[in-house]
Scaffold this motif. Structure first.
Motif, PDB file in Angstrom:
ATOM      1  N   ALA A 169       0.811  -1.219   0.000  1.00 35.23           N
ATOM      2  CA  ALA A 169       0.000   0.000   0.000  1.00 35.23           C
ATOM      3  C   ALA A 169       0.841   1.263   0.000  1.00 35.23           C
ATOM      4  O   ALA A 169       0.498   2.255  -0.637  1.00 35.23           O
ATOM      5  CB  ALA A 169      -0.939  -0.022   1.198  1.00 35.23           C
ATOM      6  N   ARG A 170       1.941   1.225   0.719  1.00 34.01           N
ATOM      7  CA  ARG A 170       2.753   2.438   0.835  1.00 34.01           C
ATOM      8  C   ARG A 170       3.330   2.829  -0.517  1.00 34.01           C
ATOM      9  O   ARG A 170       3.356   4.005  -0.877  1.00 34.01           O
ATOM     10  CB  ARG A 170       3.873   2.227   1.838  1.00 34.01           C
ATOM     11  CG  ARG A 170       4.561   3.508   2.258  1.00 34.01           C
ATOM     12  CD  ARG A 170       5.499   3.245   3.402  1.00 34.01           C
ATOM     13  NE  ARG A 170       4.771   2.939   4.617  1.00 34.01           N
ATOM     14  CZ  ARG A 170       4.494   3.851   5.546  1.00 34.01           C
ATOM     15  NH1 ARG A 170       4.868   5.091   5.380  1.00 34.01           N
ATOM     16  NH2 ARG A 170       3.845   3.502   6.624  1.00 34.01           N
ATOM     17  N   ILE A 171       3.763   1.824  -1.260  1.00 35.79           N
ATOM     18  CA  ILE A 171       4.343   2.129  -2.571  1.00 35.79           C
ATOM     19  C   ILE A 171       3.261   2.633  -3.510  1.00 35.79           C
ATOM     20  O   ILE A 171       3.477   3.571  -4.282  1.00 35.79           O
ATOM     21  CB  ILE A 171       5.055   0.876  -3.126  1.00 35.79           C
ATOM     22  CG1 ILE A 171       6.291   0.603  -2.287  1.00 35.79           C
ATOM     23  CG2 ILE A 171       5.383   1.046  -4.582  1.00 35.79           C
ATOM     24  CD1 ILE A 171       7.255  -0.368  -2.873  1.00 35.79           C
ATOM     25  N   GLU A 172       2.091   2.032  -3.429  1.00 40.91           N
ATOM     26  CA  GLU A 172       0.997   2.508  -4.268  1.00 40.91           C
ATOM     27  C   GLU A 172       0.631   3.928  -3.892  1.00 40.91           C
ATOM     28  O   GLU A 172       0.346   4.764  -4.760  1.00 40.91           O
ATOM     29  CB  GLU A 172      -0.227   1.599  -4.116  1.00 40.91           C
ATOM     30  CG  GLU A 172      -0.027   0.272  -4.810  1.00 40.91           C
ATOM     31  CD  GLU A 172      -1.246  -0.604  -4.777  1.00 40.91           C
ATOM     32  OE1 GLU A 172      -1.190  -1.675  -5.380  1.00 40.91           O
ATOM     33  OE2 GLU A 172      -2.245  -0.223  -4.146  1.00 40.91           O
ATOM     34  N   ALA A 173       0.630   4.217  -2.591  1.00 45.06           N
ATOM     35  CA  ALA A 173       0.308   5.568  -2.135  1.00 45.06           C
ATOM     36  C   ALA A 173       1.327   6.565  -2.666  1.00 45.06           C
ATOM     37  O   ALA A 173       0.976   7.679  -3.068  1.00 45.06           O
ATOM     38  CB  ALA A 173       0.252   5.606  -0.618  1.00 45.06           C
ATOM     39  N   LEU A 174       2.582   6.161  -2.680  1.00 43.97           N
ATOM     40  CA  LEU A 174       3.616   7.055  -3.205  1.00 43.97           C
ATOM     41  C   LEU A 174       3.381   7.339  -4.672  1.00 43.97           C
ATOM     42  O   LEU A 174       3.516   8.475  -5.132  1.00 43.97           O
ATOM     43  CB  LEU A 174       5.000   6.424  -3.027  1.00 43.97           C
ATOM     44  CG  LEU A 174       5.605   6.499  -1.638  1.00 43.97           C
ATOM     45  CD1 LEU A 174       6.922   5.749  -1.608  1.00 43.97           C
ATOM     46  CD2 LEU A 174       5.823   7.941  -1.217  1.00 43.97           C
ATOM     47  N   ARG A 175       3.004   6.285  -5.400  1.00 41.84           N
ATOM     48  CA  ARG A 175       2.732   6.487  -6.830  1.00 41.84           C
ATOM     49  C   ARG A 175       1.587   7.471  -7.003  1.00 41.84           C
ATOM     50  O   ARG A 175       1.640   8.367  -7.839  1.00 41.84           O
ATOM     51  CB  ARG A 175       2.337   5.156  -7.487  1.00 41.84           C
ATOM     52  CG  ARG A 175       3.506   4.309  -7.860  1.00 41.84           C
ATOM     53  CD  ARG A 175       3.168   3.344  -8.982  1.00 41.84           C
ATOM     54  NE  ARG A 175       4.217   2.340  -9.051  1.00 41.84           N
ATOM     55  CZ  ARG A 175       4.112   1.119  -8.556  1.00 41.84           C
ATOM     56  NH1 ARG A 175       2.998   0.722  -8.003  1.00 41.84           N
ATOM     57  NH2 ARG A 175       5.127   0.295  -8.622  1.00 41.84           N
ATOM     58  N   GLU A 176       0.530   7.258  -6.200  1.00 40.78           N
ATOM     59  CA  GLU A 176      -0.628   8.153  -6.272  1.00 40.78           C
ATOM     60  C   GLU A 176      -0.248   9.577  -5.953  1.00 40.78           C
ATOM     61  O   GLU A 176      -0.631  10.519  -6.646  1.00 40.78           O
ATOM     62  CB  GLU A 176      -1.694   7.714  -5.244  1.00 40.78           C
ATOM     63  CG  GLU A 176      -2.473   6.504  -5.656  1.00 40.78           C
ATOM     64  CD  GLU A 176      -3.036   6.685  -7.031  1.00 40.78           C
ATOM     65  OE1 GLU A 176      -2.711   5.861  -7.907  1.00 40.78           O
ATOM     66  OE2 GLU A 176      -3.778   7.656  -7.242  1.00 40.78           O
ATOM     67  N   ALA A 177       0.497   9.749  -4.851  1.00 42.13           N
ATOM     68  CA  ALA A 177       0.873  11.091  -4.423  1.00 42.13           C
ATOM     69  C   ALA A 177       1.712  11.763  -5.495  1.00 42.13           C
ATOM     70  O   ALA A 177       1.508  12.937  -5.821  1.00 42.13           O
ATOM     71  CB  ALA A 177       1.638  11.016  -3.109  1.00 42.13           C
ATOM     72  N   ALA A 178       2.639  10.989  -6.058  1.00 35.04           N
ATOM     73  CA  ALA A 178       3.477  11.561  -7.111  1.00 35.04           C
ATOM     74  C   ALA A 178       2.604  12.003  -8.277  1.00 35.04           C
ATOM     75  O   ALA A 178       2.776  13.084  -8.834  1.00 35.04           O
ATOM     76  CB  ALA A 178       4.507  10.533  -7.568  1.00 35.04           C
ATOM     77  N   ARG A 179       1.653  11.145  -8.604  1.00 34.16           N
ATOM     78  CA  ARG A 179       0.773  11.470  -9.713  1.00 34.16           C
ATOM     79  C   ARG A 179      -0.025  12.742  -9.415  1.00 34.16           C
ATOM     80  O   ARG A 179      -0.099  13.644 -10.227  1.00 34.16           O
ATOM     81  CB  ARG A 179      -0.192  10.307  -9.964  1.00 34.16           C
ATOM     82  CG  ARG A 179      -0.812  10.324 -11.325  1.00 34.16           C
ATOM     83  CD  ARG A 179      -1.360   8.948 -11.641  1.00 34.16           C
ATOM     84  NE  ARG A 179      -0.354   7.915 -11.471  1.00 34.16           N
ATOM     85  CZ  ARG A 179       0.628   7.648 -12.319  1.00 34.16           C
ATOM     86  NH1 ARG A 179       0.747   8.347 -13.426  1.00 34.16           N
ATOM     87  NH2 ARG A 179       1.493   6.705 -12.082  1.00 34.16           N
ATOM     88  N   ASP A 180      -0.601  12.810  -8.204  1.00 32.66           N
ATOM     89  CA  ASP A 180      -1.399  13.984  -7.857  1.00 32.66           C
ATOM     90  C   ASP A 180      -0.563  15.254  -7.910  1.00 32.66           C
ATOM     91  O   ASP A 180      -0.996  16.280  -8.408  1.00 32.66           O
ATOM     92  CB  ASP A 180      -1.955  13.842  -6.420  1.00 32.66           C
ATOM     93  CG  ASP A 180      -3.035  12.781  -6.356  1.00 32.66           C
ATOM     94  OD1 ASP A 180      -3.313  12.303  -5.246  1.00 32.66           O
ATOM     95  OD2 ASP A 180      -3.572  12.438  -7.423  1.00 32.66           O
ATOM     96  N   ARG A 181       0.662  15.129  -7.372  1.00 32.08           N
ATOM     97  CA  ARG A 181       1.508  16.312  -7.290  1.00 32.08           C
ATOM     98  C   ARG A 181       1.916  16.770  -8.686  1.00 32.08           C
ATOM     99  O   ARG A 181       1.984  17.944  -8.979  1.00 32.08           O
ATOM    100  CB  ARG A 181       2.760  15.950  -6.477  1.00 32.08           C
ATOM    101  CG  ARG A 181       3.476  17.120  -5.874  1.00 32.08           C
ATOM    102  CD  ARG A 181       4.593  16.662  -4.956  1.00 32.08           C
ATOM    103  NE  ARG A 181       5.590  15.871  -5.655  1.00 32.08           N
ATOM    104  CZ  ARG A 181       5.925  14.633  -5.288  1.00 32.08           C
ATOM    105  NH1 ARG A 181       5.373  14.083  -4.248  1.00 32.08           N
ATOM    106  NH2 ARG A 181       6.842  13.967  -5.963  1.00 32.08           N
ATOM    107  N   LEU A 182       2.208  15.821  -9.530  1.00 29.64           N
ATOM    108  CA  LEU A 182       2.820  16.173 -10.805  1.00 29.64           C
ATOM    109  C   LEU A 182       1.821  16.328 -11.935  1.00 29.64           C
ATOM    110  O   LEU A 182       2.139  16.888 -12.969  1.00 29.64           O
ATOM    111  CB  LEU A 182       3.864  15.110 -11.167  1.00 29.64           C
ATOM    112  CG  LEU A 182       5.002  15.049 -10.143  1.00 29.64           C
ATOM    113  CD1 LEU A 182       5.804  13.778 -10.326  1.00 29.64           C
ATOM    114  CD2 LEU A 182       5.894  16.249 -10.288  1.00 29.64           C
ATOM    115  N   ILE A 183       0.613  15.797 -11.715  1.00 27.42           N
ATOM    116  CA  ILE A 183      -0.337  15.813 -12.834  1.00 27.42           C
ATOM    117  C   ILE A 183      -0.685  17.238 -13.216  1.00 27.42           C
ATOM    118  O   ILE A 183      -0.811  17.576 -14.398  1.00 27.42           O
ATOM    119  CB  ILE A 183      -1.613  14.997 -12.474  1.00 27.42           C
ATOM    120  CG1 ILE A 183      -2.361  14.645 -13.748  1.00 27.42           C
ATOM    121  CG2 ILE A 183      -2.521  15.724 -11.526  1.00 27.42           C
ATOM    122  CD1 ILE A 183      -1.874  13.378 -14.363  1.00 27.42           C
ATOM    123  N   ALA A 184      -0.823  18.072 -12.193  1.00 26.90           N
ATOM    124  CA  ALA A 184      -1.172  19.471 -12.486  1.00 26.90           C
ATOM    125  C   ALA A 184      -0.060  20.104 -13.309  1.00 26.90           C
ATOM    126  O   ALA A 184      -0.300  20.743 -14.338  1.00 26.90           O
ATOM    127  CB  ALA A 184      -1.374  20.232 -11.186  1.00 26.90           C
TER     128      ALA A 184
END
Lengths: 256, 639
Positions: free
Chosen positions: B505-520
């Motif tokens: 879960a932690r790695i998936e969360a990191l992927r998500e967070a990275a995506r959220d941060r960078l998508i904009a």
């Protein structure tokens, strides 16, 4: 020696504990124990991440980690056990050992427990793996705890095999090879090559029995999170057998 | 002093004792275990116990297994051992009503012909003889049910398969299910049917109702409606009467049924399920016009960006509500161990009605968004889905159970059947009269389960076709609903013994967070890139039209224009470079974690141990390091 009740033999426990402490002390004085533990942990870690490809499974299930324990034991446990008797014979301390008022079973047990303690220590030092799994996601703690318990049981079996080989011959290298071979056979008993051959020779019942004796299959249920009494008992039975053989064979050398 | 002979005799005795003990203890100690497995794989479920206790006439189960051949396949052999153990356990629980036999057919024997004729599948395993590993069940009236091959991959369903087999042998008549549907996967039988279509037909006697139906089989135990053709008033009336009379109804409707989409001009129209009309008003339910998306519940899908790279992103329209979002007490959802995969579902709005209790079965989180159904029914990528969604800040209900006494939706005159053959209408009118008088309220207790998605019925959402196993509990959910409606609660608890997945879960969360941060940032840069490229085009076009020579920019245009072109070109290069570094940044956090984990688990302890060992070694080699201790005195003396 501490633990004697004046004249006569010391109690079984007292003698065993004293000898156990001596064995443990000796183990940790020599750099060999440290090298052994370090290399074992290194191998375990490398195998888990590189061959087990743990990250690619994207699951915090530690099956790829536990899968390697039996195979590493095949090689590593004989390595620490090969000196159990062979070294004493070579350095001549064995006569001194037998002159001590400690019964043979106590002696065997003491040596075994000391080696098992070293193995337990190695396992304890691999606990960061558990912590890592718990940190990365919803780890199944019951299954992991079970895995560790069964792994410790298994380690005992392989140590006993190593001690028996060490009692058989005073040459450490031969003891190592012998123990590894026997360990390998008992581990691989479940594999098709062995199974098919036995089935053809002795019938399918024999083959099924041999497969269930395999130390690997004892581990399998535990890896799924089920503690089976028969798996624990089987490991203890293997351990008991080889410790008994170990005692018988070293007694013969004392006598001869 | 021991003689050599004694030693060897004693050794042999020890070995034999060990072998003897080993062969005995395997079976003696077999049942004693503590089951910590996820899904309690090794514990017999209450539903199985109930089924076994309830067996009427004796049932025989014949396990067909080539015991010698199976030795070559450890996984199958281990599964065979497990199956035999489970069967022995069943026999013990059934107290004599269940007999287990193991058959080992020789190649080319009569027995082999017999079991193959019964339906056991001979599996080609690369040997000269095929492998048989199946189960034949027989009851006392001569019915035979067969599991052709007990696949090791289906181990988590073993208890379900066995108990279901026994239950069907014990009660040979299946409940009757009337099915109104436009979905090909449910209408078809055999190979063309979907996984769920096959499972439903295994458990129920299915009466397929034609789209133009003017009467319903009123004796059916359950009516299932899944994405029907447009329903006429008369048809709605018949459904209303079925609910009031028989009281068991499962309805699946979807505003965006992607898997029911047709081809052609009005293909998208077919994606919207027919409305319930007056029925919805009477029951107090209405299906929202929009589809539901939920970022936090989205399933990961592969997304191809324009430049040939694929990445994995959450598709908010494909929801997998976690078990905490399902009702833990209702028998339909209580035992589902894995999520159900929903595809652009709708949602139910429920109004209370006297005498009727509403139990929401599955909901979204409060991060749900509404996406217009026409868009949701198309192939949107996750980014488009996110952009099209309107947040609602409330948890939406995807499935609900209504139980109690229902009122009729038709208080006036009975609606006439559709215009058609006069004789047919007369016959049907007579038939309707024969089936009983018109009801204005439920005859008994009515149970109605409403599911706001039709895509979850499709194999693509939950079946791994290669291994014929399910990866989510879609089928279990629907079958649980049907079993609960048909009164067979014993089997409901059995379906999902699969352990819940335990992702990193932690790695998936990191992927998500990275995506959220960078998508904009990525979206902004892409927009900037698009603008820059457009203006470059414009500049080139302008130059081309203002001179006789085309193509060579440097030769034409004013100095200003040339400088402008150069500036834009540099800008484009710069933006591209930043986009690439964003792609790398997506992965960076995850790679950092992986590197740290490797370092700690492979190197940390060994290095520490070696340091301690080195320290001990150095300590020992100090002068005056000998301690007055018998052991080392002995060593010194003996070395």
């Amino acid at each position: 020696m501490s633990g004697t009740h004046g004249l006569g033999e010391p109690g079984f426990m007292a003698g065993m504990v004293a000898l156990y402490r001596r064995e443990l002390d000796q183990s940790f004085r020599s750099p060999l124990a440290y090298v052994f533990i370090a290399v074992f942990l290194l191998a375990l870690g490398t195998f888990t991440f590189e061959f087990g490809r743990w990250f690619e499974t994207n699951s915090v299930d530690l099956a790829p980690f536990f899968a390697f324990h039996p195979w590493l034991y095949v090689v590593f446990m004989p390595a620490i056990a090969m000196r159990a008797w062979a070294d004493e014979t070579r350095s001549g301390t064995i006569e001194l050992l037998f002159s001590l008022p400690v019964s043979l079973p106590a002696m065997v047990l003491a040596k075994f427990l000391a080696l098992w303690t070293v193995a337990a220590l190695a396992l304890v030092l691999s606990l960061p793996m558990w912590v890592t799994a718990a940190w990365l996601g919803p780890a199944d703690h019951a299954a992991i705890a079970l895995g560790y318990v069964m792994s410790l049981m298994l380690a005992g079996s392989y140590i006993a095999i190593g001690m028996a080989a060490s009692a058989l011959t005073s040459a450490q290298v031969i003891a190592f090879v012998l123990a590894s071979l026997v360990g390998f056979v008992l581990t691989a008993a479940g594999l098709p090559v062995v199974g098919r051959g036995i089935a053809e020779a002795l019938g399918p019942s024999a083959s099924e029995l041999v497969a269930r004796l395999s130390l690997l299959s004892q581990f399998e249920a535990a890896q799924r999170g089920v503690l089976e009494l028969r798996a624990v008992v089987q490991c203890l039975a293997v351990t008991a057998l080889f410790l008994a053989l170990s005692g018988l064979w070293i007694a013969r050398r004392r006598g001869g | 002093m021991r003689s050599t002979a004694f030693t060897w005799i004693a050794s042999l005795s020890a070995a034999l004792a060990f072998l003897g003990w080993s062969s005995v203890q395997q079976s003696v100690l077999a049942p004693i275990r503590a089951d910590f497995s996820g899904g309690k794989l090794y514990t017999v479920a209450p539903g199985t116990r109930a089924t076994l206790r309830a067996i009427g006439d004796p049932i025989t189960l014949e396990l067909v297994l080539n015991r010698e051949l199976v030795q070559s396949f450890p996984r199958v052999r281990a599964h065979a051992a497990r199956v035999q153990e489970v069967l022995r356990g069943y026999a013990a629980l059934a107290g004599g009503k269940l007999r287990i036999e193991v058959l080992d057919p020789e190649p080319f024997s009569e027995l082999e012909d017999g079991v193959q004729a019964a339906g056991v599948e001979p599996v080609d395993v690369g040997d000269e003889d095929p492998l048989h590993f199946g189960l034949i069940g027989r009851n006392s009236v001569g019915d035979e049910l067969v599991i052709p091959y007990l696949a090791p991959e289906r181990e988590t369903m073993l208890e379900y398969d066995l108990t279901r087999l026994i239950a069907e042998l014990d009660r040979p008549e299946k409940p009757e299910l009337a099915l109104i549907t436009d979905l090909p996967g449910l209408r078809a039988e055999g190979e063309a049917a979907s996984y769920l279509g096959r499972e439903i037909r295994r458990a129920y006697d299915v009466s397929l109702v034609s789209p133009q139906f003017a009467s319903l089989p009123m004796q059916a135990d359950i009516l299932m409606i899944a994405h029907p053709h447009a329903l006429s008033e008369h048809q709605l009336y018949l459904i209303d009467q079925f609910l009031l009379r028989q009281g068991r109804l499962l309805v699946l409707l979807d505003p965006a049924a992607r898997t029911a989409r047709g081809i052609g001009f009005d293909g998208l129209q077919q994606a919207r399920s027919a409305s319930l009309g007056a029925l919805g008003r009477a029951w107090g339910v209405s299906l929202g016009a929009d589809a539901v998306a939920d970022e936090s519940l989205g399933l990961p899908v592969q997304v191809r960006d324009g430049e040939g790279r694929t990445s994995v992103e959450r598709q908010p329209l494909f929801l997998a509500p976690t078990v905490t979002l399902t009702d833990r007490r209702d028998v339909i959802t209580a035992d589902l161990g894995r999520p159900v995969n929903w595809g652009a579902p709708g949602h139910w709005t429920i109004e209370s009605r006297d005498g009727v209790t509403a139990t929401p079965l599955v909901r979204t989180t409060t991060m749900a968004m509404l996406v217009p159904a026409e868009l949701a029914a198309r192939d949107l990528n996750p980014r488009q889905a996110r952009q099209a969604g309107r947040p609602t800040a409330e948890a939406l209900t995807l499935a609900v159970r209504l139980s109690g006494r229902f009122e009729t939706a038709f208080t006036g005159a009975i609606p006439e059947p559709e215009a058609g053959d006069e004789l047919l209408r007369e016959l049907e009118r007579l038939g309707a009269m024969a089936s009983g008088e018109r009801l204005s309220a439920s005859a008994g207790r009515g149970e109605l389960v409403l599911v706001a998605d039709v895509d979850l019925l499709d194999d693509g959402f939950y079946v791994n076709a290669a291994e014929d196993v399910t990866v989510a509990d879609n089928a279990s959910f629907i079958l649980n609903a049907l079993d609960s409606l048909s009164g067979s609660d014993a089997l409901v608890g059995l379906r999902s013994r699969a352990p819940s997945p335990r992702p990193m879960a932690r790695i998936e969360a990191l992927r998500e967070a990275a995506r959220d941060r960078l998508i904009a940032e990525q979206t902004a840069l892409e927009a900037q890139l698009a603008d820059a490229e457009a203006s470059l085009q414009a500049l080139r076009a302008k130059n081309a039209s203002s001179s006789v020579f085309t193509g060579s920019l440097t030769a034409d245009g004013t100095q200003e224009e040339r400088a402008e072109i150069e500036r834009v070109t540099i800008e484009i290069e710069d933006v591209r470079g930043r986009l690439r570094s964003i792609e790398r940044a997506f992965r960076k956090d995850v790679e950092d974690v992986e590197r740290a984990v490797r370092l700690i688990n492979i190197w940390l302890m060994p290095v520490l141990v070696l340091l301690v060992g080195g320290g001990v070694w150095a300590w020992q080699r100090r002068p005056h390091s000998r301690r007055p201790d018998t052991a080392s005195a002995i060593d010194r003396g003996g070395a």
